[in-house]
Design a protein around this motif. Structure first.
Motif, PDB file in Angstrom:
ATOM      1  N   VAL A  45      19.449  28.956 -15.020  1.00 37.57           N
ATOM      2  CA  VAL A  45      20.430  28.215 -15.828  1.00 37.57           C
ATOM      3  C   VAL A  45      19.909  26.830 -16.205  1.00 37.57           C
ATOM      4  O   VAL A  45      20.342  26.251 -17.205  1.00 37.57           O
ATOM      5  N   ARG A  49      20.588  28.702 -21.686  1.00 36.66           N
ATOM      6  CA  ARG A  49      22.043  28.729 -21.841  1.00 36.66           C
ATOM      7  C   ARG A  49      22.535  30.156 -21.702  1.00 36.66           C
ATOM      8  O   ARG A  49      21.931  31.083 -22.257  1.00 36.66           O
ATOM      9  N   TYR A  50      23.628  30.333 -20.978  1.00 33.60           N
ATOM     10  CA  TYR A  50      24.221  31.658 -20.800  1.00 33.60           C
ATOM     11  C   TYR A  50      25.665  31.648 -21.269  1.00 33.60           C
ATOM     12  O   TYR A  50      26.382  30.662 -21.094  1.00 33.60           O
ATOM     13  N   ASP A  51      26.074  32.765 -21.868  1.00 35.79           N
ATOM     14  CA  ASP A  51      27.459  32.902 -22.311  1.00 35.79           C
ATOM     15  C   ASP A  51      28.337  33.444 -21.197  1.00 35.79           C
ATOM     16  O   ASP A  51      29.503  33.069 -21.079  1.00 35.79           O
ATOM     17  N   ALA A  76      27.377  25.295 -16.784  1.00 38.52           N
ATOM     18  CA  ALA A  76      26.147  25.992 -17.145  1.00 38.52           C
ATOM     19  C   ALA A  76      26.386  27.315 -17.864  1.00 38.52           C
ATOM     20  O   ALA A  76      25.458  27.894 -18.413  1.00 38.52           O
ATOM     21  N   GLU A  78      28.924  29.286 -20.683  1.00 34.61           N
ATOM     22  CA  GLU A  78      29.922  28.998 -21.714  1.00 34.61           C
ATOM     23  C   GLU A  78      31.324  29.435 -21.315  1.00 34.61           C
ATOM     24  O   GLU A  78      32.285  28.698 -21.470  1.00 34.61           O
TER      25      GLU A  78
END
Length: 202
Positions: A45, A49-51, A76, A78
């Motif tokens: 992370v 970027r992680y959703d 970290a 979304e």
């Protein structure tokens, strides 16, 4: 936002679960990174970027709850910016995983000004995975955003019926008719429950 742009992090110390979950998500067109522990997840992370993140709660070293606290604190992921945390029990139902991902992504859209139709779709996804409380919340927000729309009232009535709350269902069906007097699904539901007569058709 297309599914190919959605980046998902999977964190689980069990290799089979990690790989199976990754395959289910990749089959849906999501980009997936897999980690076997919390320390590895934090490195990931920090780099990207992680959703959405799927995190096992019981892991050695750093457990899942500690990792979730880190992700939430550093914003970290979304979906977690909205305070969203959902729990799934193992073994996973692939269909439930697919529905939950759709629902999480819909939530983000709704949070940034989604329409009544967006909320109705979100409620349908929640209902399909038997998350009735979540479905009810989405429908009540839809009800407030579209006071003259009969659909949220009608869907709340259907939920109430599924939970054997017939009197509540009847109230919601009548509210749907107050919003739109010729809304046929609500009228049919009331007729089926013996609370109103069907109008003869010409």
């Amino acid at each position: 936002m297309t599914e190919s742009q959605i980046h998902i992090l999977v964190v689980d110390d069990e290799r089979n679960i990690r790989n199976n979950l990754g395959m289910v998500l990749e089959a849906e067109g999501y980009k997936v990174d897999k980690c076997s522990n919390g320390d590895d997840a934090i490195l990931h992370v920090k780099q990207g970027r992680y959703d959405i993140a799927f995190v096992d709660i019981q892991m050695p070293k750093m457990d899942g709850l500690e990792l979730l606290r880190y992700l939430r604190g550093h914003r970290a992921v979304e979906a977690m910016k909205l305070g969203a945390v959902d729990f799934l029990e193992k073994p996973f139902d692939p269909k439930a995983i697919q529905l939950l991902c759709q629902e999480i992504l819909e939530r983000e859209k709704v949070a940034t000004g989604g329409t009544v139709d967006d909320l109705l779709h979100l409620a349908a996804l929640a209902r399909e995975r038997k998350a009735f409380t979540e479905a009810r919340v989405h429908l009540k927000i839809a009800m407030m955003r579209g006071l003259t729309r009969p659909e949220p009232y009608y869907e709340l009535g259907r939920l109430a019926e599924e939970e054997d709350q017939v009197n509540h269902a009847v109230q919601y069906y009548y509210m749907a008719l107050e919003a739109q007097s010729d809304f046929a699904p609500a009228r049919s539901a009331l007729a089926r429950l013996g609370r109103i007569r069907e109008r003869p058709t010409a």
